[in-house]
Design a protein around this motif. Structure first.
Motif, PDB file in Angstrom:
ATOM      1  N   PRO A 105      43.115   6.633  52.197  1.00  0.00           N
ATOM      2  CA  PRO A 105      41.901   5.845  52.344  1.00  0.00           C
ATOM      3  C   PRO A 105      42.162   4.357  52.218  1.00  0.00           C
ATOM      4  O   PRO A 105      43.133   3.933  51.618  1.00  0.00           O
ATOM      5  CB  PRO A 105      41.030   6.315  51.175  1.00  0.00           C
ATOM      6  CG  PRO A 105      42.014   6.676  50.108  1.00  0.00           C
ATOM      7  CD  PRO A 105      43.212   7.235  50.851  1.00  0.00           C
ATOM      8  N   VAL A 106      41.269   3.566  52.800  1.00  0.00           N
ATOM      9  CA  VAL A 106      41.234   2.127  52.574  1.00  0.00           C
ATOM     10  C   VAL A 106      40.590   1.975  51.199  1.00  0.00           C
ATOM     11  O   VAL A 106      39.592   2.618  50.901  1.00  0.00           O
ATOM     12  CB  VAL A 106      40.390   1.418  53.653  1.00  0.00           C
ATOM     13  CG1 VAL A 106      40.105  -0.013  53.281  1.00  0.00           C
ATOM     14  CG2 VAL A 106      41.088   1.512  54.990  1.00  0.00           C
ATOM     15  N   VAL A 107      41.153   1.129  50.328  1.00  0.00           N
ATOM     16  CA  VAL A 107      40.631   0.983  48.972  1.00  0.00           C
ATOM     17  C   VAL A 107      39.994  -0.390  48.814  1.00  0.00           C
ATOM     18  O   VAL A 107      40.610  -1.411  49.127  1.00  0.00           O
ATOM     19  CB  VAL A 107      41.743   1.176  47.917  1.00  0.00           C
ATOM     20  CG1 VAL A 107      41.189   0.999  46.508  1.00  0.00           C
ATOM     21  CG2 VAL A 107      42.391   2.546  48.071  1.00  0.00           C
ATOM     22  N   LEU A 108      38.755  -0.390  48.344  1.00  0.00           N
ATOM     23  CA  LEU A 108      38.061  -1.624  48.020  1.00  0.00           C
ATOM     24  C   LEU A 108      37.989  -1.713  46.503  1.00  0.00           C
ATOM     25  O   LEU A 108      37.368  -0.875  45.852  1.00  0.00           O
ATOM     26  CB  LEU A 108      36.646  -1.634  48.608  1.00  0.00           C
ATOM     27  CG  LEU A 108      36.513  -1.393  50.111  1.00  0.00           C
ATOM     28  CD1 LEU A 108      35.042  -1.439  50.526  1.00  0.00           C
ATOM     29  CD2 LEU A 108      37.328  -2.399  50.898  1.00  0.00           C
ATOM     30  N   GLY A 109      38.646  -2.716  45.918  1.00  0.00           N
ATOM     31  CA  GLY A 109      38.575  -2.957  44.483  1.00  0.00           C
ATOM     32  C   GLY A 109      37.391  -3.856  44.203  1.00  0.00           C
ATOM     33  O   GLY A 109      37.311  -4.964  44.736  1.00  0.00           O
ATOM     34  N   VAL A 110      36.451  -3.407  43.368  1.00  0.00           N
ATOM     35  CA  VAL A 110      35.185  -4.112  43.197  1.00  0.00           C
ATOM     36  C   VAL A 110      34.821  -4.344  41.732  1.00  0.00           C
ATOM     37  O   VAL A 110      35.354  -3.684  40.833  1.00  0.00           O
ATOM     38  CB  VAL A 110      34.039  -3.318  43.870  1.00  0.00           C
ATOM     39  CG1 VAL A 110      34.272  -3.172  45.363  1.00  0.00           C
ATOM     40  CG2 VAL A 110      33.872  -1.937  43.243  1.00  0.00           C
ATOM     41  N   VAL A 111      33.914  -5.294  41.517  1.00  0.00           N
ATOM     42  CA  VAL A 111      33.246  -5.514  40.236  1.00  0.00           C
ATOM     43  C   VAL A 111      31.758  -5.680  40.539  1.00  0.00           C
ATOM     44  O   VAL A 111      31.381  -5.904  41.695  1.00  0.00           O
ATOM     45  CB  VAL A 111      33.781  -6.767  39.493  1.00  0.00           C
ATOM     46  CG1 VAL A 111      35.238  -6.602  39.105  1.00  0.00           C
ATOM     47  CG2 VAL A 111      33.573  -8.035  40.292  1.00  0.00           C
ATOM     48  N   ARG A 112      30.930  -5.595  39.513  1.00  0.00           N
ATOM     49  CA  ARG A 112      29.491  -5.808  39.707  1.00  0.00           C
ATOM     50  C   ARG A 112      29.261  -7.203  40.285  1.00  0.00           C
ATOM     51  O   ARG A 112      30.041  -8.127  40.029  1.00  0.00           O
ATOM     52  CB  ARG A 112      28.748  -5.681  38.385  1.00  0.00           C
ATOM     53  CG  ARG A 112      28.734  -4.282  37.858  1.00  0.00           C
ATOM     54  CD  ARG A 112      27.340  -3.788  37.916  1.00  0.00           C
ATOM     55  NE  ARG A 112      27.277  -2.417  37.423  1.00  0.00           N
ATOM     56  CZ  ARG A 112      26.491  -1.532  37.971  1.00  0.00           C
ATOM     57  NH1 ARG A 112      25.707  -1.856  38.962  1.00  0.00           N
ATOM     58  NH2 ARG A 112      26.461  -0.318  37.503  1.00  0.00           N
ATOM     59  N   VAL A 113      28.214  -7.366  41.064  1.00  0.00           N
ATOM     60  CA  VAL A 113      27.927  -8.623  41.744  1.00  0.00           C
ATOM     61  C   VAL A 113      27.888  -9.802  40.763  1.00  0.00           C
ATOM     62  O   VAL A 113      28.396 -10.881  41.071  1.00  0.00           O
ATOM     63  CB  VAL A 113      26.595  -8.519  42.545  1.00  0.00           C
ATOM     64  CG1 VAL A 113      26.165  -9.865  43.093  1.00  0.00           C
ATOM     65  CG2 VAL A 113      26.737  -7.503  43.667  1.00  0.00           C
TER      66      VAL A 113
END
Length: 118
Positions: A105-113
């Motif tokens: 999969p393509v991985v998106l590393g995120v945090v809350r806005v």
């Protein structure tokens, strides 16, 4: 004037049998199996990862389309699950921006806005 009477049940059975035979010809079992196995086998990837750092994870996942397997992961170190990607912003991607996508999969590393990528 001549009136012909056809035996109703015999005619109905013959008609149903011919319709069933035609329906089987439209989509052979071998084609269904081949198309199902084609879906199970991943296609070669030939896309470039867009630069979406700082963008909204929900919109980014939608724009990548249904054929792109995307995993969204909290990179804050808090181990939270990402239930609503629209509430998260992208801090990193795998592969990186403008890099060839070579696998899923393509991985998106995120945090809350409201948080910083840190």
């Amino acid at each position: 004037m001549t009136i012909r009477r056809f035996p109703g049940p015999v005619l109905a059975i013959a008609l149903l049998a011919s319709l069933s035979a035609c329906a089987g010809e439209e989509r052979p079992a071998a084609s269904a199996t081949a198309s199902e196995s084609a879906r199970a086998t991943p296609r070669p990837v030939s896309a470039v990862m867009p630069d979406i750092i700082g963008g909204n994870a929900g919109r980014a996942a939608e724009q990548m389309g249904p054929d792109t397997e995307v995993t969204i992961k909290d990179v804050s170190g808090k181990g939270r699950s990402v239930d609503d990607p629209a509430e998260w912003k992208i801090c990193e991607t795998r592969p990186g921006p403008n890099r060839q996508i070579t696998g899923y999969p393509v991985v998106l590393g995120v945090v809350r806005v409201a948080e910083s990528c840190g």
